[in-house]
Design a protein around this motif. Structure first.
Motif, PDB file in Angstrom:
ATOM      1  N   PHE A   1      19.205  63.409 -12.196  1.00 48.77           N
ATOM      2  CA  PHE A   1      19.240  61.986 -12.473  1.00 48.77           C
ATOM      3  C   PHE A   1      20.355  61.650 -13.460  1.00 48.77           C
ATOM      4  CE2 PHE A   1      14.808  62.519 -11.051  1.00 48.77           C
ATOM      5  CZ  PHE A   1      14.788  61.582 -10.037  1.00 48.77           C
ATOM      6  N   GLN A   2      20.694  62.605 -14.316  1.00 43.74           N
ATOM      7  CA  GLN A   2      21.736  62.325 -15.308  1.00 43.74           C
ATOM      8  C   GLN A   2      23.091  62.071 -14.668  1.00 43.74           C
ATOM      9  OE1 GLN A   2      21.236  65.781 -17.779  1.00 43.74           O
ATOM     10  NE2 GLN A   2      19.883  64.698 -19.183  1.00 43.74           N
ATOM     11  N   GLU A   3      23.328  62.668 -13.488  1.00 41.88           N
ATOM     12  CA  GLU A   3      24.587  62.441 -12.786  1.00 41.88           C
ATOM     13  C   GLU A   3      24.687  61.011 -12.278  1.00 41.88           C
ATOM     14  OE1 GLU A   3      26.372  63.485  -8.424  1.00 41.88           O
ATOM     15  OE2 GLU A   3      25.352  65.121  -9.440  1.00 41.88           O
TER      16      GLU A   3
ATOM     17  N   GLN B   1      14.759  56.319 -27.243  1.00 40.21           N
ATOM     18  CA  GLN B   1      14.978  57.603 -26.583  1.00 40.21           C
ATOM     19  C   GLN B   1      15.175  57.397 -25.086  1.00 40.21           C
ATOM     20  OE1 GLN B   1      11.557  60.017 -27.544  1.00 40.21           O
ATOM     21  NE2 GLN B   1      12.683  61.051 -29.166  1.00 40.21           N
ATOM     22  N   ASP B   2      15.913  58.321 -24.467  1.00 38.54           N
ATOM     23  CA  ASP B   2      16.116  58.290 -23.021  1.00 38.54           C
ATOM     24  C   ASP B   2      14.782  58.565 -22.328  1.00 38.54           C
ATOM     25  OD1 ASP B   2      17.035  58.384 -20.430  1.00 38.54           O
ATOM     26  OD2 ASP B   2      18.294  60.161 -20.725  1.00 38.54           O
ATOM     27  N   LEU B   3      14.354  57.658 -21.466  1.00 39.46           N
ATOM     28  CA  LEU B   3      13.073  57.787 -20.773  1.00 39.46           C
ATOM     29  C   LEU B   3      13.126  58.685 -19.547  1.00 39.46           C
ATOM     30  CD1 LEU B   3      11.831  54.091 -20.897  1.00 39.46           C
ATOM     31  CD2 LEU B   3      11.227  55.981 -22.416  1.00 39.46           C
TER      32      LEU B   3
ATOM     33  N   MET C   1       6.961  50.183 -13.587  1.00 36.61           N
ATOM     34  CA  MET C   1       8.197  50.210 -14.374  1.00 36.61           C
ATOM     35  C   MET C   1       9.161  49.151 -13.849  1.00 36.61           C
ATOM     36  SD  MET C   1       7.849  53.027 -16.414  1.00 36.61           S
ATOM     37  CE  MET C   1       9.490  53.080 -17.022  1.00 36.61           C
ATOM     38  N   ALA C   2       9.890  48.527 -14.744  1.00 33.76           N
ATOM     39  CA  ALA C   2      10.933  47.573 -14.360  1.00 33.76           C
ATOM     40  C   ALA C   2      12.089  47.733 -15.338  1.00 33.76           C
ATOM     41  CB  ALA C   2      10.397  46.145 -14.399  1.00 33.76           C
ATOM     42  N   PHE C   3      13.289  47.801 -14.817  1.00 37.62           N
ATOM     43  CA  PHE C   3      14.478  47.981 -15.635  1.00 37.62           C
ATOM     44  C   PHE C   3      15.414  46.811 -15.412  1.00 37.62           C
ATOM     45  CE2 PHE C   3      13.131  52.286 -14.265  1.00 37.62           C
ATOM     46  CZ  PHE C   3      12.651  52.724 -15.485  1.00 37.62           C
TER      47      PHE C   3
ATOM     48  N   PRO D   1      21.523  56.706 -19.543  1.00 38.93           N
ATOM     49  CA  PRO D   1      20.186  56.813 -20.146  1.00 38.93           C
ATOM     50  C   PRO D   1      19.439  55.476 -20.080  1.00 38.93           C
ATOM     51  CG  PRO D   1      21.817  57.848 -21.547  1.00 38.93           C
ATOM     52  CD  PRO D   1      22.571  57.129 -20.464  1.00 38.93           C
ATOM     53  N   ILE D   2      18.136  55.556 -19.819  1.00 37.88           N
ATOM     54  CA  ILE D   2      17.267  54.388 -19.842  1.00 37.88           C
ATOM     55  C   ILE D   2      16.483  54.486 -21.142  1.00 37.88           C
ATOM     56  CG2 ILE D   2      15.347  53.189 -18.728  1.00 37.88           C
ATOM     57  CD1 ILE D   2      16.321  54.488 -16.072  1.00 37.88           C
ATOM     58  N   LEU D   3      16.781  53.609 -22.072  1.00 39.85           N
ATOM     59  CA  LEU D   3      16.225  53.727 -23.415  1.00 39.85           C
ATOM     60  C   LEU D   3      14.887  53.025 -23.552  1.00 39.85           C
ATOM     61  CD1 LEU D   3      19.521  53.162 -25.433  1.00 39.85           C
ATOM     62  CD2 LEU D   3      18.547  55.307 -24.584  1.00 39.85           C
ATOM     63  N   GLY D   4      13.955  53.715 -24.230  1.00 41.26           N
ATOM     64  CA  GLY D   4      12.647  53.135 -24.514  1.00 41.26           C
ATOM     65  C   GLY D   4      12.801  51.935 -25.429  1.00 41.26           C
ATOM     66  N   PRO D   5      11.990  50.893 -25.238  1.00 41.27           N
ATOM     67  CA  PRO D   5      12.148  49.663 -26.013  1.00 41.27           C
ATOM     68  C   PRO D   5      11.915  49.848 -27.510  1.00 41.27           C
ATOM     69  CG  PRO D   5      10.156  49.574 -24.679  1.00 41.27           C
ATOM     70  CD  PRO D   5      10.893  50.808 -24.284  1.00 41.27           C
ATOM     71  N   ASP D   6      11.003  50.718 -27.887  1.00 42.07           N
ATOM     72  CA  ASP D   6      10.720  50.914 -29.314  1.00 42.07           C
ATOM     73  C   ASP D   6      11.398  52.150 -29.871  1.00 42.07           C
ATOM     74  OD1 ASP D   6       9.133  48.629 -29.345  1.00 42.07           O
ATOM     75  OD2 ASP D   6       7.298  49.753 -28.895  1.00 42.07           O
TER      76      ASP D   6
END
Length: 124
Positions: A1-3, A15-17, A103-105, A7-12
Motif C-alpha cells: 500500500f505504501q507504493e 500516525q499513519d493508519l 471508513m471515509a477519507f 500516509p493516511i493520518l489519524g485525526p488525533d
C-alpha cells in the motif's frame, strides 16, 4: 500500500493508519480491529491487495485497494475482488444497507454494491 498511497493520518494521533488497517489493530482514536488484508500474488510477488471489514451480514467495506504499478490493467484486482465477493456469498451476506461506522477519507466517494446471489440451481 505504501507504493500506491501517501500516509493516511489519524485525526488525533497523526500516525499513519495504513499499517494499523492492514494488521487490523485498533488505534487510539479509531477502531480498526476486525480489518483483514487480502492479497493476490504471482510468482511470490504481491500484485494486488485490499483491506476489508465485515459488519455482520449487512455491510462490508473495502477502504483500501492497491495494484502494483507494473501489474495494473491485467485484471488482478478484478480477480481479487471476485474472491471477496465469493467469500461474502459463502457467508450468505445480505445486501441490506444499514448505518455503521465505515471508513471515509478526503477525496474519496462511498460506493454501494450489492453482492450477487448464486443461482438457485447452484445452491443445491
Amino acid at each position: 500500500f505504501q507504493e500506491r498511497f501517501d500516509p493516511i493520518l489519524g485525526p488525533d494521533s497523526g500516525q499513519d493508519l495504513i499499517p494499523h488497517m492492514v494488521y487490523g489493530r485498533d488505534q487510539k482514536d479509531l477502531e480498526l480491529g476486525g480489518m483483514y488484508c487480502a492479497i493476490l500474488s504471482v510468482k511470490s510477488k504481491v500484485v494486488s491487495a485490499l483491506v476489508f471489514r465485515i459488519f455482520g451480514k449487512e455491510v462490508a467495506e473495502i477502504p483500501l485497494v492497491a495494484t502494483s504499478s507494473d501489474s495494473q490493467g491485467k485484471g488482478y484486482f478484478q480477480a481479487l475482488y471476485a474472491c471477496i465477493e465469493s467469500l461474502l456469498r459463502d457467508l450468505e451476506f445480505d445486501d441490506i444497507r444499514k448505518s455503521c461506522n465505515v471508513m471515509a477519507f478526503d477525496g474519496t466517494t462511498l460506493l454501494h454494491k450489492s453482492v450477487p446471489k448464486l443461482w438457485a440451481a447452484r445452491r443445491h
